[in-house]
Write an enzyme that holds these catalytic residues in place. Structure first.
Site, PDB file in Angstrom:
ATOM      1  N   SER A 154       0.790  -1.235   0.000  1.00 20.73           N
ATOM      2  CA  SER A 154       0.000   0.000   0.000  1.00 20.73           C
ATOM      3  C   SER A 154       0.821   1.282   0.000  1.00 20.73           C
ATOM      4  O   SER A 154       0.245   2.367  -0.100  1.00 20.73           O
ATOM      5  CB  SER A 154      -0.943   0.023   1.209  1.00 20.73           C
ATOM      6  OG  SER A 154      -2.031  -0.847   1.010  1.00 20.73           O
TER       7      SER A 154
ATOM      8  N   LYS B 272       0.194   3.865  -2.608  1.00 19.84           N
ATOM      9  CA  LYS B 272      -0.857   4.876  -2.472  1.00 19.84           C
ATOM     10  C   LYS B 272      -0.276   6.274  -2.252  1.00 19.84           C
ATOM     11  O   LYS B 272      -1.002   7.271  -2.360  1.00 19.84           O
ATOM     12  CB  LYS B 272      -1.792   4.514  -1.314  1.00 19.84           C
ATOM     13  CG  LYS B 272      -2.618   3.246  -1.536  1.00 19.84           C
ATOM     14  CD  LYS B 272      -3.583   3.022  -0.384  1.00 19.84           C
ATOM     15  CE  LYS B 272      -4.494   1.829  -0.620  1.00 19.84           C
ATOM     16  NZ  LYS B 272      -3.910   0.552  -0.223  1.00 19.84           N
TER      17      LYS B 272
ATOM     18  N   SER C 123      -5.930   3.765   4.486  1.00 23.14           N
ATOM     19  CA  SER C 123      -5.461   3.030   3.313  1.00 23.14           C
ATOM     20  C   SER C 123      -6.605   2.380   2.529  1.00 23.14           C
ATOM     21  O   SER C 123      -6.501   1.239   2.077  1.00 23.14           O
ATOM     22  CB  SER C 123      -4.458   1.952   3.746  1.00 23.14           C
ATOM     23  OG  SER C 123      -3.722   1.473   2.657  1.00 23.14           O
TER      24      SER C 123
END
Length: 387
Positions: free
Chosen positions: A65, A68, A125
């Site tokens: 993640s 991101k 997230s």
């Protein structure tokens, strides 16, 4: 062109030279003091990019993640460019709402503000929010991913390839600790981000009356002094990852950990790197972007006779604490400018030296403009001067 040279004794605390645009490296002292337990790590000064510690920093690895960071960066840039408004209502597609992993459970067909979606990405997230933003900004997730890869190249992230905007497993997809730090440093230039990143616990309100509790995945936000941003990541392939930033005084650090064996270990390694850097190094601010530098330039042919100037970029010198260095600043400005002059016009530059060697520079720009004087005003001024 006039050149003003002055010594900056108040900033003489830097032990190394650096480029405000580059990634100079400190000595190997940090390597001896740190022993992080992960596949790859990177620690640098935010302002200058000066490297404090690195380990396998260019090795291509899955980052989960942490990708991101680029999703958020493109979202902030789209908002800055007027391509999306923070209060704009963004529709949620079935594709976006079907994302697994971390999510805020967006409902297909409902609309949410772009700000709400961006906050959920920064705080918890949310994969579904990532895809909803990507589809709105670029038309599709695949088109958005193309923009992610293009932006990575612009930033010099040579060991980065994105396959989606969430970081969920998909091949080929990889990055490295150094590239992640580069992307995070760029995202941190957007002040709006800090409104989201410092949220610890908050409810996400849905249009249909539901609420989803958001808890910040970066525990250092609450438990480490000065930490005010970052992005966690985890997949079985990537292991436990964390990109984080912390600021104390004028010193802001950026760290990246990839491939820790546990969540606790990624936080422990990040704290160890931050502790080492804050204890041994400091950043001395020389110029702050947008602030006047105390010098003015004369103007000819306008009612305005002088214009103050400011530094285009923030310039700092980063190095070991207590090591007095020979730092000087040379300011170059023209003897005078001829009207008209526009606000924000480049009129000179400031160059920072250490021991006579250039380490950083920034353009100098006018705080305001100066219109050309009309012939009537010129005649009146001439008459006054005659009298």
């Amino acid at each position: 062109m006039k050149k003003l040279l002055f010594l900056s004794s108040c900033i003489a605390g830097a032990a190394i030279s650096l480029s405000a645009l580059g990634t100079s490296a400190i000595t190997a002292k940090a390597d001896e003091a740190l022993a992080v337990k992960c596949k790859s790590a990177y620690l640098c000064d935010y302002d200058s990019g000066t490297v404090v510690y690195s380990m396998n920093e260019t090795e291509r690895l899955p980052i989960a993640s942490m990708c991101k960071i680029m999703t958020l960066l493109l979202s902030f840039e789209a908002a800055d460019e007027g391509k999306i408004a923070y209060d704009e209502q963004v529709p949620v597609s079935e594709n976006a709402s079907s994302m697994g992993g971390s999510q805020v459970f967006l409902q297909t067909g409902l609309t949410y503000s772009a700000e709400q979606l961006m906050k959920s990405v920064a705080v918890c997230s949310a994969n579904d929010s990532c895809v909803a933003l990507a589809e709105r900004i670029a038309g599709s997730e695949s088109a958005f991913v193309d923009r992610m890869n293009a932006r990575a190249k612009e930033l010099g992230a040579e060991n980065t390839l994105f396959a989606n905007c969430t970081g969920l497993p998909k091949e080929p997809q990889y990055s490295c600790a150094k590239d992640v730090a580069t992307m995070l440093r760029e995202m941190l230039t957007h002040k709006k981000y800090y409104e989201f990143s410092k949220v610890w616990l908050e409810d996400f309100a849905h249009p249909d009356g539901r609420t989803t509790s958001m808890t910040n995945t970066n525990k250092l936000i609450r438990f480490y002094e000065g930490c005010d941003g970052g992005k966690t990541g985890f997949t079985n392939q990537a292991g436990f990852c964390l990109a984080a930033t912390a600021k104390r005084g004028d010193t802001r650090l950026v760290s990246v950990v990839i491939g820790s064996d546990s969540s606790a270990q990624r936080f422990a390694d990040t704290k160890a790197m931050f502790n080492h850097a804050f204890a041994n190094y400091e950043s001395k601010r020389i110029f702050t972007a947008g602030e006047q530098i105390g010098q003015q330039v004369r103007v000819r042919g306008s009612k305005v006779t002088e214009l103050p100037v400011y530094a285009e970029r923030t310039v700092s010198v980063f190095g070991e604490k207590g090591n007095q260095a020979d730092i000087s600043v040379q300011i170059s400005l023209p003897d005078e400018l001829k009207a008209p002059v526009t606000a924000g016009q480049n009129v000179g530059e400031a160059v920072v030296y250490r021991g006579g060697v250039e380490v950083a520079r920034t353009a100098l720009q006018t705080v305001s403009g100066a219109e050309r004087q009309s012939w009537r005003d010129a005649l009146k001024e001439g008459a006054r001067n005659w009298n």
